[in-house]
Design an enzyme around this catalytic site. Sequence first.
Site, PDB file in Angstrom:
ATOM      1  N   ARG A  72      44.537  -9.044  15.283  1.00 34.67           N
ATOM      2  CA  ARG A  72      44.731  -8.599  13.896  1.00 34.67           C
ATOM      3  C   ARG A  72      44.340  -9.674  12.898  1.00 34.67           C
ATOM      4  O   ARG A  72      43.957  -9.381  11.771  1.00 34.67           O
ATOM      5  CB  ARG A  72      46.186  -8.137  13.713  1.00 34.67           C
ATOM      6  CG  ARG A  72      47.210  -9.207  13.887  1.00 34.67           C
ATOM      7  CD  ARG A  72      48.597  -8.639  14.120  1.00 34.67           C
ATOM      8  NE  ARG A  72      48.745  -8.085  15.474  1.00 34.67           N
ATOM      9  CZ  ARG A  72      49.826  -7.451  15.907  1.00 34.67           C
ATOM     10  NH1 ARG A  72      50.873  -7.278  15.111  1.00 34.67           N
ATOM     11  NH2 ARG A  72      49.869  -6.982  17.127  1.00 34.67           N
ATOM     12  N   LYS A  75      49.569 -15.854  28.145  1.00 33.46           N
ATOM     13  CA  LYS A  75      49.861 -14.647  28.931  1.00 33.46           C
ATOM     14  C   LYS A  75      50.207 -15.066  30.362  1.00 33.46           C
ATOM     15  O   LYS A  75      49.610 -16.022  30.879  1.00 33.46           O
ATOM     16  CB  LYS A  75      48.631 -13.727  28.958  1.00 33.46           C
ATOM     17  CG  LYS A  75      48.335 -13.026  27.648  1.00 33.46           C
ATOM     18  CD  LYS A  75      47.094 -12.149  27.780  1.00 33.46           C
ATOM     19  CE  LYS A  75      46.686 -11.536  26.456  1.00 33.46           C
ATOM     20  NZ  LYS A  75      47.638 -10.537  25.935  1.00 33.46           N
TER      21      LYS A  75
END
Length: 473
Positions: free
Chosen positions: A328, A254
């Site tokens: 996920r 990020k």
Amino acid sequence: MINLTDKYLIDESVVYIITDKKQLNDIQLSKTELNYTEKMIDNKLRYIHINSFYKSSFILLLNSEKDEFAQLEEFRQSGNKIISEIRDIKIECLNIINLSDEKYTFAVCEGLMLGKYGFYKYFKDRKDKESSLNEIKIVGNKPDAKSIEYLNALIDGVYIARDIVNEPLSFMTAKKLSEEIERIGKECGFSTDILDKKKIESLKMGGLLAVNRGSVHPPTFSIMKWQPENAINEKPYVFVGKGLVFDTGGINLKPSGYLETMKCDKSGGATVVGLMAAVAKAKLPINVIGIVPATDNRPGNDAYVPEDIITMFDGTTVEVLNTDAEGRLILADALAYAKKYNPKLVIDLATLTGAAVVAVGENATAVMGNDKKEIEILKQKGFEVWEKLVELPLWDEYKEQLKSSVADLKNIGGKYAGSITAGKFLEHFTDYNWIHLDIAGPAFTEKHDSYRGIGGTGVGVRLLFDFLKEKTL
Ligand code: BES
Ligand code: MN
Ligand code: ZN
């Protein structure tokens, strides 16, 4: 701590909740105070603080034009305002005198107690920071003792969730999180089973293990159980929470500006722990299981990389195309694992996608799932506790985006509907009644402007506690 009492001392501070200006005559105010208060009310003020030398009196006036749930929220906010106004005058005890419905007393109590929360552990002089309020007494017109117990349990649960979120990785590694879960379980009365890396490897939880590969800290998989003898249900309610103790994005690192709040990526897990704590403390007669898969996600020696193909706990293969879509992967293993409990309903909570924040904002949760009836109930509860939900569809055409040419699924969709494609990914690993809550927006706040505090908010604890409580009535 909230207690019930019959009387209070004349020099203690008081909050009056009134429905009508006429009730000012029923409360003990001096003539000057009464005149002042009436004038303020005529000027449309509904929150009045009378600051005497030795005590404070607060008068909260109901707004008959507001709908009930908005009014409850206004009273929570008033509770928070009171807390901030008495911070400097070091009041230790507040009495609440309710001249309206008891639900409003509870709302003010929630606002006070949740507004009082702070994460002060790391300050050298933490005593200066802490609020001096340590007791709220409800006087007169008393609610029953059990509902007070429930409220105290719920507030403890929210505090626990917030504390977990607020801990940085320097303290809260996955292992530490599981140790905290054990400690909290002992304290609150739920049982725990912590799976360590060896066990996770033997179970072949390929999602959790892949995300963990860049880390020097081993992953954990924590299972919490509350199974009272008087439970109303045989099949358990199962709650799964994302326990990403820090999300750097991994090899898809990020950029700065996106990293700085990522200790919040364990918020789903924190909420599940807080919920288990509240349920066990309140001794709700209902079978509940909590599951928290945990690891950090970072680039490291052997970190997983884009184009890796991994095999999940249930045998599904996944082509990883972005290591930042890690939530996920760890949730999928936990959702597949949950099948073994033959659940009545599984609800997962996760700070899963930035797209959920884009879609519904910082104050709402995106909800998806296949149990339409329970989703409606949750949405309604969302208004009651003011943790609002917006439903997104899980239509099958969205699944097209997850097709891979080399594996059963890929872990990212296209440019659009990122929260839904994440939901579709999770759906693949479920075969039971299931609801997914993407709390990326409301889990964490960077400014202290309400009883939600600063940092972790514990969103979901109040919503789900009420949801479960109602099942037991
Ligand atoms: N933990 C983040 C999502 C997130 C974003 C939580 C902002 C809280 C605030 C998640 O793991 C993530 O990085 N998601 C990616 C998915 C993308 C790579 C498909 C995102 O939302 O950008
Ligand atoms: Mn991520
Ligand atoms: Zn994440």
